[in-house]
Design a protein around this motif. Structure first.
Motif, PDB file in Angstrom:
ATOM      1  N   CYS A  38       0.828  -1.212   0.000  1.00 34.24           N
ATOM      2  CA  CYS A  38       0.000   0.000   0.000  1.00 34.24           C
ATOM      3  C   CYS A  38       0.861   1.260   0.000  1.00 34.24           C
ATOM      4  N   ILE A  39       0.296   2.325  -0.517  1.00 32.81           N
ATOM      5  CA  ILE A  39       0.874   3.663  -0.391  1.00 32.81           C
ATOM      6  C   ILE A  39       0.268   4.274   0.865  1.00 32.81           C
ATOM      7  N   VAL A  40       1.096   4.552   1.850  1.00 28.73           N
ATOM      8  CA  VAL A  40       0.617   4.821   3.203  1.00 28.73           C
ATOM      9  C   VAL A  40       0.876   6.268   3.617  1.00 28.73           C
ATOM     10  N   THR A  41      -0.151   6.861   4.216  1.00 28.70           N
ATOM     11  CA  THR A  41      -0.019   8.146   4.896  1.00 28.70           C
ATOM     12  C   THR A  41      -0.502   7.981   6.327  1.00 28.70           C
ATOM     13  N   VAL A  42       0.290   8.464   7.275  1.00 28.62           N
ATOM     14  CA  VAL A  42      -0.100   8.482   8.687  1.00 28.62           C
ATOM     15  C   VAL A  42      -0.523   9.901   9.035  1.00 28.62           C
ATOM     16  N   LEU A  43      -1.699  10.033   9.613  1.00 27.57           N
ATOM     17  CA  LEU A  43      -2.207  11.329  10.058  1.00 27.57           C
ATOM     18  C   LEU A  43      -2.035  11.417  11.565  1.00 27.57           C
ATOM     19  N   GLU A  44      -1.189  12.325  12.020  1.00 19.17           N
ATOM     20  CA  GLU A  44      -0.825  12.409  13.430  1.00 19.17           C
ATOM     21  C   GLU A  44      -0.752  13.870  13.842  1.00 19.17           C
ATOM     22  N   PRO A  45      -1.474  14.274  14.905  1.00 18.79           N
ATOM     23  CA  PRO A  45      -1.484  15.690  15.285  1.00 18.79           C
ATOM     24  C   PRO A  45      -0.185  16.191  15.900  1.00 18.79           C
ATOM     25  N   GLN A  46       0.600  15.317  16.531  1.00 22.08           N
ATOM     26  CA  GLN A  46       1.794  15.755  17.240  1.00 22.08           C
ATOM     27  C   GLN A  46       3.054  15.534  16.395  1.00 22.08           C
ATOM     28  N   GLU A  47       3.946  16.517  16.408  1.00 22.62           N
ATOM     29  CA  GLU A  47       5.205  16.362  15.683  1.00 22.62           C
ATOM     30  C   GLU A  47       6.208  15.510  16.446  1.00 22.62           C
ATOM     31  N   LYS A  48       6.115  15.504  17.775  1.00 20.70           N
ATOM     32  CA  LYS A  48       6.998  14.690  18.597  1.00 20.70           C
ATOM     33  C   LYS A  48       6.156  13.679  19.380  1.00 20.70           C
ATOM     34  N   PRO A  49       6.703  12.480  19.632  1.00 19.34           N
ATOM     35  CA  PRO A  49       5.948  11.480  20.399  1.00 19.34           C
ATOM     36  C   PRO A  49       5.568  11.997  21.783  1.00 19.34           C
ATOM     37  N   GLN A  50       4.270  11.985  22.097  1.00 18.87           N
ATOM     38  CA  GLN A  50       3.816  12.516  23.377  1.00 18.87           C
ATOM     39  C   GLN A  50       2.769  11.655  24.081  1.00 18.87           C
ATOM     40  N   GLY A  51       2.103  10.784  23.379  1.00 18.29           N
ATOM     41  CA  GLY A  51       0.964  10.074  23.946  1.00 18.29           C
ATOM     42  C   GLY A  51       1.350   8.875  24.784  1.00 18.29           C
ATOM     43  N   ALA A  52       0.334   8.046  25.098  1.00 18.78           N
ATOM     44  CA  ALA A  52       0.540   6.894  25.969  1.00 18.78           C
ATOM     45  C   ALA A  52       1.516   5.888  25.378  1.00 18.78           C
ATOM     46  N   SER A  53       1.656   5.855  24.054  1.00 11.75           N
ATOM     47  CA  SER A  53       2.623   4.957  23.440  1.00 11.75           C
ATOM     48  C   SER A  53       4.036   5.228  23.933  1.00 11.75           C
ATOM     49  N   TRP A  54       4.293   6.477  24.303  1.00  9.74           N
ATOM     50  CA  TRP A  54       5.664   6.883  24.623  1.00  9.74           C
ATOM     51  C   TRP A  54       5.855   7.184  26.101  1.00  9.74           C
ATOM     52  N   GLY A  55       4.787   7.154  26.894  1.00 11.49           N
ATOM     53  CA  GLY A  55       4.897   7.444  28.316  1.00 11.49           C
ATOM     54  C   GLY A  55       4.742   6.224  29.195  1.00 11.49           C
ATOM     55  N   ASN A  56       4.720   5.043  28.597  1.00 13.02           N
ATOM     56  CA  ASN A  56       4.481   3.815  29.363  1.00 13.02           C
ATOM     57  C   ASN A  56       5.768   3.310  30.008  1.00 13.02           C
ATOM     58  N   ALA A  57       5.681   2.157  30.639  1.00 14.41           N
ATOM     59  CA  ALA A  57       6.822   1.606  31.369  1.00 14.41           C
ATOM     60  C   ALA A  57       7.794   0.839  30.479  1.00 14.41           C
ATOM     61  N   GLY A  58       7.514   0.759  29.174  1.00 13.83           N
ATOM     62  CA  GLY A  58       8.425   0.055  28.279  1.00 13.83           C
ATOM     63  C   GLY A  58       8.379  -1.446  28.406  1.00 13.83           C
ATOM     64  N   HIS A  59       7.442  -1.958  29.186  1.00 15.08           N
ATOM     65  CA  HIS A  59       7.365  -3.376  29.518  1.00 15.08           C
ATOM     66  C   HIS A  59       6.551  -4.130  28.477  1.00 15.08           C
TER      67      HIS A  59
END
Length: 422
Positions: free
Chosen positions: A33-54
């Motif tokens: 597929c030809i893919v476009t990601v629509l994301e409001p934040q330019e830097k990672p900020q959400g729960a994906s990036w604030g978790n315990a890494g576990h």
């Protein structure tokens, strides 16, 4: 979104650039597929990036259970890590009723079977994905510890973990050397016992993981567009995305917008009982925490400590509230108190963070295809398992989009299980 330069290739629009969205985008791109990601934040900020890494492959039992309900009062903040703000009762009250209906023994057993199948593929999928993006060095497979501060809680905790279903993981008593290492880090407390899990793991640098996923997407022609989707609407039997005055169309639209996903579906009349289950952490430099120490969960305090490349993180709390509600500073204060009481080598006050996990009442994610819009796929609601399940979810989404058979039965994850047509 048009496909004029590659008329034979399908287009895919992924709404949400968190871990689930990026993994889905990567696999869709690998599927042609030809893919476009629509994301409001330019830097990672959400729960994906604030978790315990576990990478929590052991958590095969849904939190929607009679045990969770029975223990709720004793876990309420400030005594414990469960936050039910009085001002937010209009948000969490209806969700709590749905959670209770989803906690019958029969539904709990079915949920455990469904999560077990999904989590069994979580680590293999991360191995494949991390290798594809050149980030295998970020994936550690050396398990984690759970520690207790009293003989009574150690006996209860050990009995629970050694006698319960933990999927593909295994657990044993911590060795004398391992227990001594934990005690050396928690010098302010009496650590009465600990167990070590095998089969679970950790991502050591979530920022580097985000960069690697984005770079892999861009290297093969994918695009990340920064913008806030306003809603998903129906145009006949097709989903379209509203972005200001613009309408976005694609052959496949994948909704991976985390806790915002239910709001985006409202224009097409879909009602999904998704709640923002908010977590908190504080982070400091990690200079005095051993590089080779896996995550340590201090279960009496419902807190996990993880060393990342970018610092030492103390994470906790399950707070049910509206996604946009202001954070509760007392929860960061509680984390700091835990750190002090344990005597951890943590530089306070630490940088505070709060983010919203997308949670459905039965604690199963929504993965599947819309019954109303044949080009709309769902991949949200991963609660505490967003990092854990991101890679396998991406592979499942790509299989759905391209008509390939799914290696896992996705029927338990169909959002239509909550009633209505989605």
């Amino acid at each position: 979104m048009k496909n004029s330069s590659h008329p034979s290739r399908a287009t895919a629009l992924v709404i949400g650039g968190g871990l689930v969205g990026l993994c889905a985008a990567l696999q869709l791109q690998r599927a042609g597929c030809i893919v476009t990601v629509l994301e409001p934040q330019e830097k990672p900020q959400g729960a994906s990036w604030g978790n315990a890494g576990h990478i929590a492959v052991e958590q095969v039992q849904p939190l929607a259970s009679l045990a969770t309900i029975r223990s709720a009062w004793g876990r309420m903040h400030p005594r414990g890590a469960l936050g039910l703000p009085t001002a937010q009762i209009g948000t969490w009250g209806p969700f709590a009723l749905r959670l209770m209906r989803a906690s019958t023994p029969a539904r709990f057993a079915a949920g455990t079977a469904a999560l077990s199948a999904l989590l069994a593929e979580a680590m293999p999928a991360w191995k494949r994905t991390s290798w594809i993006i050149g980030a295998a060095h970020l994936l550690r497979e050396d398990g984690h510890f759970v520690a207790w501060e009293s003989a009574a809680s150690a006996a209860r905790g050990r009995a629970f973990w050694t006698g319960t279903d933990i999927g593909t993981a295994s657990v044993r008593d911590a060795s004398a050397d391992e227990l001594a290492a934990i005690r050396d880090l928690a010098r302010g407390a009496q650590i009465a016992g600990a167990v070590r899990f095998a089969g679970s793991g950790q991502m050591t640098d979530l920022v580097a993981l985000a960069d690697a996923l984005r770079a892999a997407l861009a290297a093969d022609g994918g695009a990340i567009r920064h913008g806030q989707a306003e809603g998903i609407a129906l145009e006949g039997d097709q989903a379209i995305v509203r972005l200001g005055a613009e309408t976005l169309r694609a052959d496949q639209i994948v909704l991976c917008a985390g806790a915002a996903s239910a709001e985006l579906l409202q224009p097409m009349g879909a009602r999904i009982p998704l709640i923002a289950e908010r977590g908190y952490h504080i982070q400091s430099p990690a200079s005095r925490w051993p590089l080779d120490m896996p995550p340590v969960a201090f279960e009496d305090r419902s807190m996990i400590i993880t060393r990342f490349a970018g610092g030492l993180r103390a994470a906790s709390f399950v707070e049910f509230a509206a996604r946009a509600a202001p954070p509760d500073p007392t929860k960061w204060a509680k984390l700091r108190a835990h750190v002090i009481e344990l005597g951890l080598p943590f530089d306070l006050p630490g940088k505070p963070w709060m983010g919203a996990r997308p949670t459905l009442p039965d604690y199963l994610p929504a993965i599947g295809r819309s019954a109303r819009a044949r080009n709309l796929l769902y991949a949200f609601g991963h609660q505490h398992l967003g990092l854990t399940l991101a890679a396998i979810t991406g592979e499942l989404v790509a299989a759905l989009a391209t008509g390939k058979p799914s290696p896992i039965d996705l029927a338990p994850f169909d959002p239509a299980r909550f009633g209505g047509t989605t």
